[in-house]
Design a protein around this motif. Structure first.
Motif, mmCIF file in Angstrom:
data_model
loop_
_atom_site.group_PDB
_atom_site.id
_atom_site.type_symbol
_atom_site.label_atom_id
_atom_site.label_comp_id
_atom_site.label_asym_id
_atom_site.label_seq_id
_atom_site.Cartn_x
_atom_site.Cartn_y
_atom_site.Cartn_z
ATOM 1 N N ILE A 27 0.850 -1.199 0.000
ATOM 2 C CA ILE A 27 0.000 0.000 0.000
ATOM 3 C C ILE A 27 0.881 1.244 0.000
ATOM 4 O O ILE A 27 0.611 2.209 -0.715
ATOM 5 C CB ILE A 27 -0.977 -0.006 1.183
ATOM 6 C CG1 ILE A 27 -2.008 -1.118 1.005
ATOM 7 C CG2 ILE A 27 -1.678 1.346 1.319
ATOM 8 C CD1 ILE A 27 -2.823 -1.430 2.256
ATOM 9 N N ARG A 28 1.942 1.217 0.773
ATOM 10 C CA ARG A 28 2.881 2.347 0.771
ATOM 11 C C ARG A 28 3.470 2.554 -0.623
ATOM 12 O O ARG A 28 3.607 3.684 -1.099
ATOM 13 C CB ARG A 28 3.990 2.120 1.796
ATOM 14 C CG ARG A 28 3.523 2.235 3.230
ATOM 15 C CD ARG A 28 4.672 2.003 4.218
ATOM 16 N NE ARG A 28 4.166 1.810 5.555
ATOM 17 C CZ ARG A 28 4.101 0.618 6.181
ATOM 18 N NH1 ARG A 28 4.560 -0.465 5.592
ATOM 19 N NH2 ARG A 28 3.611 0.541 7.391
ATOM 20 N N ARG A 31 0.896 4.050 -2.879
ATOM 21 C CA ARG A 31 0.771 5.485 -2.596
ATOM 22 C C ARG A 31 1.843 6.275 -3.337
ATOM 23 O O ARG A 31 1.559 7.351 -3.877
ATOM 24 C CB ARG A 31 0.911 5.748 -1.096
ATOM 25 C CG ARG A 31 -0.319 5.516 -0.287
ATOM 26 C CD ARG A 31 -0.036 5.882 1.158
ATOM 27 N NE ARG A 31 -1.201 5.724 1.994
ATOM 28 C CZ ARG A 31 -1.159 5.743 3.305
ATOM 29 N NH1 ARG A 31 -0.019 5.914 3.944
ATOM 30 N NH2 ARG A 31 -2.269 5.599 4.007
ATOM 31 N N SER A 32 3.052 5.749 -3.362
ATOM 32 C CA SER A 32 4.138 6.427 -4.090
ATOM 33 C C SER A 32 3.834 6.491 -5.584
ATOM 34 O O SER A 32 4.056 7.526 -6.225
ATOM 35 C CB SER A 32 5.465 5.699 -3.866
ATOM 36 O OG SER A 32 5.865 5.811 -2.526
ATOM 37 N N LEU A 34 0.920 6.513 -6.876
ATOM 38 C CA LEU A 34 -0.184 7.461 -7.022
ATOM 39 C C LEU A 34 0.338 8.890 -7.001
ATOM 40 O O LEU A 34 -0.123 9.731 -7.772
ATOM 41 C CB LEU A 34 -1.218 7.246 -5.920
ATOM 42 C CG LEU A 34 -2.540 7.970 -6.082
ATOM 43 C CD1 LEU A 34 -3.274 7.472 -7.328
ATOM 44 C CD2 LEU A 34 -3.415 7.763 -4.846
ATOM 45 N N GLU A 35 1.311 9.160 -6.151
ATOM 46 C CA GLU A 35 1.910 10.499 -6.105
ATOM 47 C C GLU A 35 2.544 10.852 -7.443
ATOM 48 O O GLU A 35 2.443 11.995 -7.902
ATOM 49 C CB GLU A 35 2.951 10.573 -4.982
ATOM 50 C CG GLU A 35 2.342 10.561 -3.604
ATOM 51 C CD GLU A 35 3.372 10.404 -2.491
ATOM 52 O OE1 GLU A 35 4.595 10.415 -2.778
ATOM 53 O OE2 GLU A 35 2.956 10.268 -1.326
ATOM 54 N N GLN A 54 -6.656 7.543 -3.068
ATOM 55 C CA GLN A 54 -6.107 8.079 -1.822
ATOM 56 C C GLN A 54 -6.976 7.650 -0.645
ATOM 57 O O GLN A 54 -6.471 7.196 0.386
ATOM 58 C CB GLN A 54 -6.025 9.610 -1.875
ATOM 59 C CG GLN A 54 -4.924 10.134 -2.751
ATOM 60 C CD GLN A 54 -4.998 11.646 -2.941
ATOM 61 O OE1 GLN A 54 -6.072 12.241 -2.922
ATOM 62 N NE2 GLN A 54 -3.839 12.261 -3.136
ATOM 63 N N ASN A 55 -8.285 7.789 -0.804
ATOM 64 C CA ASN A 55 -9.222 7.393 0.252
ATOM 65 C C ASN A 55 -9.180 5.887 0.508
ATOM 66 O O ASN A 55 -9.208 5.443 1.660
ATOM 67 C CB ASN A 55 -10.640 7.826 -0.096
ATOM 68 C CG ASN A 55 -10.803 9.325 -0.095
ATOM 69 O OD1 ASN A 55 -10.081 10.042 0.598
ATOM 70 N ND2 ASN A 55 -11.746 9.817 -0.874
ATOM 71 N N PHE A 57 -6.663 3.851 -0.031
ATOM 72 C CA PHE A 57 -5.396 3.498 0.621
ATOM 73 C C PHE A 57 -5.431 3.832 2.106
ATOM 74 O O PHE A 57 -4.945 3.064 2.931
ATOM 75 C CB PHE A 57 -4.218 4.197 -0.056
ATOM 76 C CG PHE A 57 -3.952 3.745 -1.461
ATOM 77 C CD1 PHE A 57 -4.351 2.506 -1.922
ATOM 78 C CD2 PHE A 57 -3.293 4.574 -2.337
ATOM 79 C CE1 PHE A 57 -4.108 2.088 -3.224
ATOM 80 C CE2 PHE A 57 -3.036 4.180 -3.645
ATOM 81 C CZ PHE A 57 -3.441 2.937 -4.088
ATOM 82 N N ILE A 58 -6.008 4.971 2.432
ATOM 83 C CA ILE A 58 -6.127 5.348 3.844
ATOM 84 C C ILE A 58 -6.952 4.299 4.586
ATOM 85 O O ILE A 58 -6.552 3.803 5.645
ATOM 86 C CB ILE A 58 -6.759 6.747 4.000
ATOM 87 C CG1 ILE A 58 -5.779 7.822 3.532
ATOM 88 C CG2 ILE A 58 -7.203 6.992 5.447
ATOM 89 C CD1 ILE A 58 -6.396 9.207 3.366
#
Length: 122
Positions: A27-28, A31-32, A34-35, A54-55, A57-58
């Motif tokens: 997931i981390r 996120r990268s 996605l950034e 984003q939501n 992943f949170i």
């Protein structure tokens, strides 16, 4: 509880903890990715999808954190080091934990697939 049954349960719990930790790492990583996608896109539809992920992943990380915590608590309970349990999330029932892991795997797998498709086409 028989000692060999305790060892078997602890092994199962440790396997699950490793699986959850691997999902947290993935997931981390997502996120990268996605950034990076945020930096590449100006498309409004993509931005909506980015916010969606984003939501997701949170939330998925929150669930993974709860699972990891509960698995640790379960291991402590088996080892006789934990007298108090969560009323809302029992950690002393391996069948319940197995059901939760099944659900966790299913939702995580769906998120991975959906995100993979998004990244491939963005």
């Amino acid at each position: 509880m028989e000692v060999s049954a305790q060892i078997s349960e602890l092994e199962q719990i440790n396997d699950w903890k490793a699986e959850v930790e691997s999902a947290r790492d993935a997931i981390r990583s997502m996120r990268s990715q996605l950034e990076q996608a945020v930096l590449r896109t100006t498309d409004e539809d993509d931005r909506v999808q980015i916010e969606h992920f984003q939501n997701q992943f949170i939330r998925q990380m929150e669930v993974a954190d709860e699972m990891h915590h509960d698995l640790r608590q379960s291991a402590k309970k088996i080892n006789g080091k934990l007298p108090v349990l969560h009323d809302d999330r029992p950690v002393d029932n391996l069948e319940t934990l197995n059901d939760r892991m099944h659900t966790f795997r299913k939702l995580y797998s769906e998120l991975q697939k959906e995100f993979g498709e998004f990244i491939a086409f963005s």
